[in-house]
Design a protein around this motif. Structure first.
Motif, short mmCIF file in Angstrom:
data_model
loop_
_atom_site.label_atom_id
_atom_site.label_comp_id
_atom_site.label_asym_id
_atom_site.label_seq_id
_atom_site.Cartn_x
_atom_site.Cartn_y
_atom_site.Cartn_z
N PRO A 196 113.61 97.88 170.74
CA PRO A 196 113.00 96.63 170.26
C PRO A 196 112.21 96.89 168.98
O PRO A 196 111.87 98.04 168.66
N LEU A 197 111.90 95.83 168.26
CA LEU A 197 111.16 95.99 167.02
C LEU A 197 109.73 96.46 167.28
O LEU A 197 109.10 97.05 166.41
N VAL A 252 118.91 97.14 158.55
CA VAL A 252 118.15 97.57 159.72
C VAL A 252 116.66 97.53 159.39
O VAL A 252 116.20 98.21 158.47
N PRO A 253 115.87 96.73 160.14
CA PRO A 253 114.44 96.62 159.82
C PRO A 253 113.66 97.83 160.32
O PRO A 253 114.12 98.60 161.16
N GLY A 281 120.10 91.37 166.78
CA GLY A 281 119.09 90.40 167.16
C GLY A 281 117.69 90.93 166.93
O GLY A 281 117.34 91.35 165.82
N ASP A 282 116.88 90.95 168.00
CA ASP A 282 115.51 91.45 167.89
C ASP A 282 115.42 92.93 168.21
O ASP A 282 114.35 93.46 168.49
#
Length: 463
Positions: free
Chosen positions: A456-457, A346-347, A385-386
């Motif tokens: 979202p990121l 997970v970013p 995804g993003d």
């Protein structure tokens, strides 16, 4: 600007072209420039701002943070104008350009005059509704804030009390251990113990405790009794004080025999000195551990409240979740099992960290209430995804479809008065959707309810 520019805006449905021309004539068309402020929070709301095209973000100062509260991106959305009916009305947020466009700036005197002329009954209703709503909202928000603050403060006090009390007890016992240690040294000096004897005794002391695993309580009690009997047989009167720390440090009868060979007639003060030294070391470790725990709790509070940090941060969502679990630890300790299923891939994301912590607080508190204090809470994070996905799954009774359908409606709740955090799911949805461009959804069946947050990121309103 002409009436035709406003005719298709739903806000002005039923208003004639002539009336629109009157409104435009006394107003100003202001261009929207990205990043430029149009109006500021706290200043007198002397103008009514109506969006014609483009987009505006609404920012509010909360503590030292500039927090995005929402945005105006649909023609006809409006802000301000409160002084048309309230002489003390101020802007509740600052308006900042997000996308090029235009906004109609209407003086509040003109707004009040036109509404009274065109819709006299509506003008009277607005005055009454505005005054009543303002009073109710102020009282409700103050009460909810106090309840939330009281709940979190009580939980934090409960969490800090245990290590603080442990540290206080250890310090009190440490004082007694130091007094005993100094008394033993004085008796050793009077007994004319040689430097060689004291050095040999210290070598024996250093053998204790090194690499010793925590003993079984039953085995430890047996060892204490064995050492106490040995001490009694050798004329040591303070066996009750000396035996416990020696046993806890791993001493046995063979070690005691070696100490007796070194000390001779000074056996009791020598062993009392060793026992006092061991006790002091143990108590210092307890103080260190207790103060470390208090420091961790304070760090968790700082992380939770996002003190001394900017509004938008690059964060690991698990850090916010963990600090929230600490804040709600008093509700999770008895009967609630927390399973952490954090994804390794997970970013980090750009987000309003303090606001997300409020969302996590609400969702965890709801889950605990749904389980009535007993069950399993599973917290999952993963990449998609993003976006990242955060899920809170509880083993409560579940939510009927009609409750799920209305869960995100403003003011809708199934909790009794005084329960909960004061942050409704509608506000949680607003934080997730409007401030971050994410989504929040609920799936429920008997014995399992999952609230799923997708983020979202980078938040869409970060400009």
């Amino acid at each position: 600007m002409y009436a035709a520019d406003l005719r298709d805006i739903p806000l002005f449905a039923g208003v004639t072209d002539a009336q629109l021309e009157e409104l435009i004539e006394g107003s100003t068309v202001v261009p929207i420039e990205p990043g430029a402020d149009l109006f500021r929070e706290g200043e007198p709301a002397d103008f009514w701002w109506v969006l014609v095209d483009g987009a505006i973000t609404l920012h509010r100062k909360i503590g030292r943070e500039d927090t995005v509260m929402g945005k105006m991106d649909v023609p006809g959305r409006w802000a301000g104008g409160f002084r048309a009916w309230d002489e003390h009305g101020v802007y509740l947020a600052s308006g900042r350009g997000l996308a090029d466009g235009r906004v109609l700036r209407v003086p509040t005197d003109l707004l009040r005059e036109r509404v009274d002329a065109w819709f006299p009954l509506a003008g009277h209703l607005i005055r009454g509704v505005y005054g009543t709503a303002r009073a109710i909202e102020s009282t409700a928000r103050q009460r909810d804030s106090l309840i939330t603050l009281g709940t979190l403060a009580a939980g934090l006090a409960h969490e800090i009390n245990n290590p603080a009390a442990a540290a206080a007890r250890a310090v009190s016992s440490l004082d007694a251990a130091c007094v005993s240690l100094l008394s033993a040294l004085r008796r050793l000096a009077k007994g004319e113990v040689t430097a060689a004897q004291f050095s040999a005794l210290d070598e024996l002391r250093l053998e204790l405790g090194a690499g010793t695993a925590a003993p079984d309580p039953v085995d430890l009690a047996d060892q204490e009794n064995t050492i106490s009997d040995w001490l009694d047989d050798h004329g040591v009167e303070q066996d009750w004080f000396i035996a416990p720390p020696l046993a806890a440090a791993g001493a046995d009868v063979e070690w005691c025999e070696r100490a007796a060979d070194v000390l001779g007639e000074a056996l009791e003060p020598g062993l009392e000195w060793v026992a006092s030294t061991l006790s002091a070391g143990t108590l210092l470790s307890e103080v260190k551990e207790s103060t470390r725990r208090i420091t961790e709790l304070v760090a968790a509070v700082r992380s939770y409240s996002q003190m001394d940090r900017g509004s938008i941060q690059t964060i690991d969502v698990t850090e916010g979740i963990e600090s929230t679990l600490v804040m709600l630890g008093h509700k999770l300790r008895d009967g609630i099992e927390v399973i952490r299923a954090y994804g390794a891939d997970v970013p980090r994301i750009d987000a309003f960290a303090g606001e997300l912590n409020q969302v996590w607080t609400n969702l965890i508190d709801n889950a605990v209430d749904a389980m009535d204090g007993a069950g399993t809470l599973r917290i999952t994070t993963r990449s998609d995804g993003d976006r990242i996905v955060v899920e809170f799954t509880d083993t409560g009774a579940g939510m009927p479809p009609e409750v799920v359908a209305r869960a995100f409606e403003p003011f809708y709740t199934t909790k009794d008065v005084g329960k909960g955090t004061g942050l409704g799911l509608d506000i949680a949805q607003r934080i997730v959707a409007e401030h971050h461009g994410g989504t929040i959804s609920i799936t429920s069946r008997p014995g399992e309810t999952t609230v799923r947050v997708r983020l979202p990121l980078q938040p869409v309103n970060s400009s």
